[in-house]
Design an enzyme around this catalytic site. Structure first.
Site, PDB file in Angstrom:
ATOM      1  N   ASP A   8       6.492  -0.352   1.297  1.00 28.90           N
ATOM      2  CA  ASP A   8       7.152   0.501   2.284  1.00 28.90           C
ATOM      3  C   ASP A   8       8.227  -0.332   2.978  1.00 28.90           C
ATOM      4  O   ASP A   8       7.930  -1.377   3.562  1.00 28.90           O
ATOM      5  CB  ASP A   8       6.087   0.988   3.287  1.00 28.90           C
ATOM      6  CG  ASP A   8       6.639   1.995   4.264  1.00 28.90           C
ATOM      7  OD1 ASP A   8       7.862   2.234   4.251  1.00 28.90           O
ATOM      8  OD2 ASP A   8       5.842   2.536   5.054  1.00 28.90           O
ATOM      9  N   ASP A 105      12.036   5.397   0.799  1.00 30.42           N
ATOM     10  CA  ASP A 105      11.696   4.030   1.221  1.00 30.42           C
ATOM     11  C   ASP A 105      10.300   3.580   0.799  1.00 30.42           C
ATOM     12  O   ASP A 105       9.837   2.533   1.215  1.00 30.42           O
ATOM     13  CB  ASP A 105      11.855   3.895   2.746  1.00 30.42           C
ATOM     14  CG  ASP A 105      10.921   4.811   3.506  1.00 30.42           C
ATOM     15  OD1 ASP A 105      10.497   5.830   2.937  1.00 30.42           O
ATOM     16  OD2 ASP A 105      10.604   4.506   4.662  1.00 30.42           O
ATOM     17  N   GLU A 106       9.607   4.363  -0.012  1.00 34.62           N
ATOM     18  CA  GLU A 106       8.258   3.965  -0.417  1.00 34.62           C
ATOM     19  C   GLU A 106       8.090   4.101  -1.927  1.00 34.62           C
ATOM     20  O   GLU A 106       8.724   4.940  -2.552  1.00 34.62           O
ATOM     21  CB  GLU A 106       7.209   4.867   0.263  1.00 34.62           C
ATOM     22  CG  GLU A 106       7.242   4.801   1.775  1.00 34.62           C
ATOM     23  CD  GLU A 106       6.193   5.691   2.420  1.00 34.62           C
ATOM     24  OE1 GLU A 106       5.176   6.000   1.779  1.00 34.62           O
ATOM     25  OE2 GLU A 106       6.413   6.078   3.582  1.00 34.62           O
TER      26      GLU A 106
HETATM   27 MG   LIG Z   1       9.226   2.995   5.727  1.00 36.60          MG
END
Ligand SMILES: [Mg+2]
Length: 413
Positions: A8, A105-106
């Protein structure tokens, strides 16, 4: 034993902005949507802003209040975020051919074939963490575990720039004391229901037993029970193995609260045009249209309607969405947000309904494709529907801006 990482990017949008402009690094900084178009809310904040209590979703005004005015607001640069996200995911892909994105974002990374035990898995996670920091310049938190659900909990456990191992030996110590709503799929409603039954932590879910959970929450309860016990066995998808698209949607917070049918119609057309364009680009048709209406009191309704035959024409989608609006909304309040979604996605129909004039459909299709082409060459605003043109504020909506796209979540069926 499987070895799975969940990585993350910490405060992703804000981290990118600090990277582009190091002078804001040591100040409270927030990334905001477009203030003029009333998307003026906090989309991301750095740790300093966070320490003042700024939350995602705050208005700019609230953020300024919390930070005693000393907050830097930066407009979002979605194209840059996409580019950087791709750099980072290319790094992940250099370590495994099983990398599954979860939002910008992951991502999960299955490293089972690369390591023999949790110690090696932790080493590889640290290697990836440092590689992202050195090559891209932003920090990640990585969870290491034997299933996707625990790996995700691990990436949340310690932030920023950290690695957390949740193994088959320690998961009861680390995962079970966490609040039940830390578990994926346990939202506010489920949490309330669980709390009522004295189930507060993830460990309580595991101890409640499968039968009890099924009785309380049905099939969903059974999944949640399995997640709590570490029994999630969903695979990390192979690179390139995309989910089948289930719906294509667009929504927008309007630049002003809508008060008339004509204004609603304009916005519906703007949204439907972009939905149809995205479907045509992927050669998809839809058999259902769904309209979301959120009023100025933030109450929202979703209604859908089946079509007589599949379509990917903006004109058809818009007129059905508008019909839904006319029959479902009684103007109790002004309208803040509208969303149009095409679902019941299918491939090109082999044959249209006998009673439908096929030539007419093909003509309309050609027209809309020509518009797509004009816009891709000269920009979205090169051509505008007459019903939108008259309204200066509404004509500022550009549905091709990335924040309007609704991306269907694909985690676990
Ligand atoms: Mg994040």
């Amino acid at each position: 034993m499987r070895y799975i990482l969940h990585s993350d990017l910490n405060n992703f949008y804000a981290s990118v902005e600090c990277l582009l402009n190091p002078s804001i690094r040591n100040k409270a900084a927030v990334v905001v949507g477009d203030a003029e178009k009333r998307h003026g809310i906090v989309l991301a904040k750095n740790y300093i802003a966070k320490s003042y209590g700024v939350k995602t979703g705050d208005t700019i005004w609230e953020a300024k209040n919390k930070c005693m005015e000393e907050v830097v607001t930066v407009p979002a640069h979605f194209e840059v975020y996409k580019k950087i996200s791709k750099y980072v995911k290319d790094i992940y892909r250099s370590h495994s051919n099983r990398v599954e994105s979860f939002g910008i974002d992951e991502a999960w990374i299955d490293i089972t074939e690369r390591v023999k035990n949790f110690k090696e898995a932790e080493e590889l996670a640290n290697k990836i963490r440092l590689q992202v920091l050195m090559e891209v310049g932003i920090t990640v938190s990585i969870g290491v575990s034997f299933n996707k659900v625990f790996a995700k909990l691990g990436s949340d456990y310690k932030k920023p720039n950290a690695v957390t191992v949740i193994s088959d030996k320690n998961y009861k110590d680390i995962v079970w004391p966490l609040p039940c709503n830390d578990l994926i799929f346990v939202g506010a409603k489920t949490k309330a229901k669980l709390n009522k039954n004295n189930i507060v932590t993830i460990g309580d879910i595991a101890n409640a037993g499968k039968d009890f959970m099924r009785e309380l929450l049905g099939k969903n309860g059974e999944s949640i029970y399995n997640f709590a016990c570490g029994l999630d066995c969903s695979p990390v998808k192979m690179v390139g193995e995309e989910d089948k698209i289930k719906s294509v949607g667009n929504s927008t917070t309007c630049p002003k609260d809508l008060k008339t049918d004509a204004e609603v119609k304009s916005v519906i057309y703007i949204l439907a045009e972009n939905v149809a364009k995205r479907m045509r680009a992927k050669n998809l048709w839809c058999t259902e249209v769904c309209l979301t209406i959120k009023n100025s009191k933030l109450q929202s309704i979703d209604r859908q309607r089946k079509l007589e035959s599949p379509t990917n024409l903006a004109g058809v989608i818009a007129s059905v969405a508008y019909e839904i609006f006319k029959s479902e909304y009684a103007w109790s309040d002004t309208i803040r947000l509208l969303g149009v979604r095409a679902s019941g996605i299918c491939d090109k129909p082999l044959q249209y309904n006998f009673f439908i004039n096929e030539d007419n459909i093909i003509k309309k299709q050609r027209l809309e494709e020509t518009i797509d082409e004009l816009r891709s060459r000269f920009g979205y605003k090169i051509i505008t529907r007459a019903c939108v043109k008259g309204d200066i504020e509404l004509s500022t909506i550009d549905p091709t801006e990335p924040q309007h796209n609704i991306h269907p979540l694909s985690f676990l069926k």
